[in-house]
Enzyme design. Structure first.
Site, short mmCIF file in Angstrom:
data_model
loop_
_atom_site.label_atom_id
_atom_site.label_comp_id
_atom_site.label_asym_id
_atom_site.label_seq_id
_atom_site.Cartn_x
_atom_site.Cartn_y
_atom_site.Cartn_z
N LYS A 170 0.47 -0.83 0.15
CA LYS A 170 -0.09 -0.11 0.19
C LYS A 170 1.05 1.23 -0.15
O LYS A 170 0.13 2.05 -0.14
CB LYS A 170 -0.68 -0.24 1.05
CG LYS A 170 -2.38 -0.81 1.03
CD LYS A 170 -2.54 -0.96 2.85
CE LYS A 170 -3.95 -2.37 2.45
NZ LYS A 170 -3.43 -3.73 2.41
N CYS A 171 2.47 1.59 0.04
CA CYS A 171 3.18 2.60 0.36
C CYS A 171 2.94 2.53 -1.05
O CYS A 171 3.62 4.13 -1.84
CB CYS A 171 4.34 1.72 1.23
SG CYS A 171 4.01 1.74 3.00
N ASN A 172 3.64 2.13 -1.91
CA ASN A 172 3.57 2.30 -3.32
C ASN A 172 2.46 2.03 -4.23
O ASN A 172 2.77 1.67 -5.37
CB ASN A 172 5.18 2.19 -4.20
CG ASN A 172 5.17 0.65 -4.32
OD1 ASN A 172 4.33 -1.03 -3.42
ND2 ASN A 172 6.78 0.09 -3.91
#
Length: 211
Positions: A170-172
């Site tokens: 979910k960070c990238n």
């Protein structure tokens, strides 16, 4: 300044230490309060949230309202709110196999079988032949249940890795697809990982909010 640090403090020494570090911020935002017990941290966190969500945007919002009043627009909005809803409020489009396929940029070789499995999987999800939904897939990969009005940053991407189950970063906004020998195994692993990951995240949030 970290609101998480305040909420997760487990004793008065840690709580007072975090408050001292953030003293200037808390004073300027009007959130500084006398703390006498560890449970007071929850009131402090609520004060901070109210400041960021309501108080900090109050002045710009009032200015916006004054601008709408100039041409009589605000009065019309108040008289006919339903008519202005479609104009002023974003309504997310229903997700489909095509929308998700176009949303994710492929960062792998185009002839990898997993990509064909991915396209078939999206179609099966759309047709209701899967334990997951389009929203589940998007949440698993990005944390969002709909596409934001301004899009994602970074743009969602797909890669294929030699592993048994998919991984959502979910960070990238990256979805790593498993490489399997058959489509049946691909779907089973996708369904299992997505559903269980979302279930565990939901249970974790419920536990966190309950405390």
């Amino acid at each position: 300044m970290s609101k998480v640090g305040i909420k997760t403090a487990t004793n008065m020494d840690d709580l007072n230490s975090v408050i001292n570090e953030c003293y200037n911020y808390l004073e300027l935002s009007g959130c500084l309060r006398h703390i006498t017990a560890l449970t007071d941290k929850y009131m402090l966190v609520e004060d901070i949230l109210v400041y960021h969500v309501i108080k900090r945007v109050q002045a710009p919002f009032e200015s916006f309202k004054q601008g709408l009043k100039t041409l009589g627009v605000l009065e019309k909005i108040q008289m006919y709110p339903e008519a202005f809803c479609n104009i002023l409020c974003h309504k997310p489009d229903s997700l489909s196999a095509k929308i998700l396929k176009d949303l994710f940029t492929v960062h792998t070789l185009p002839n990898v079988p997993a990509l064909g499995f991915w396209n078939s999987y999206l179609q099966n999800v759309e047709d209701g032949k899967s334990a997951t939904t389009m929203e589940d897939i998007l949440i698993f990969a990005t944390g969002c249940n709909s596409i934001p009005p301004t899009g994602f940053k970074p743009a969602p991407s797909i890669e294929c890795l030699h592993m048994d189950f998919p991984i959502g970063n979910k960070c990238n906004n990256c979805l790593a697809l498993p490489i399997t020998s058959t489509y049946k195994k691909f779907q089973e692993n996708m369904d299992f990982a997505i559903r269980n990951t979302l279930r565990l995240e939901k249970e974790k949030r419920s536990h966190y909010n309950g405390h």
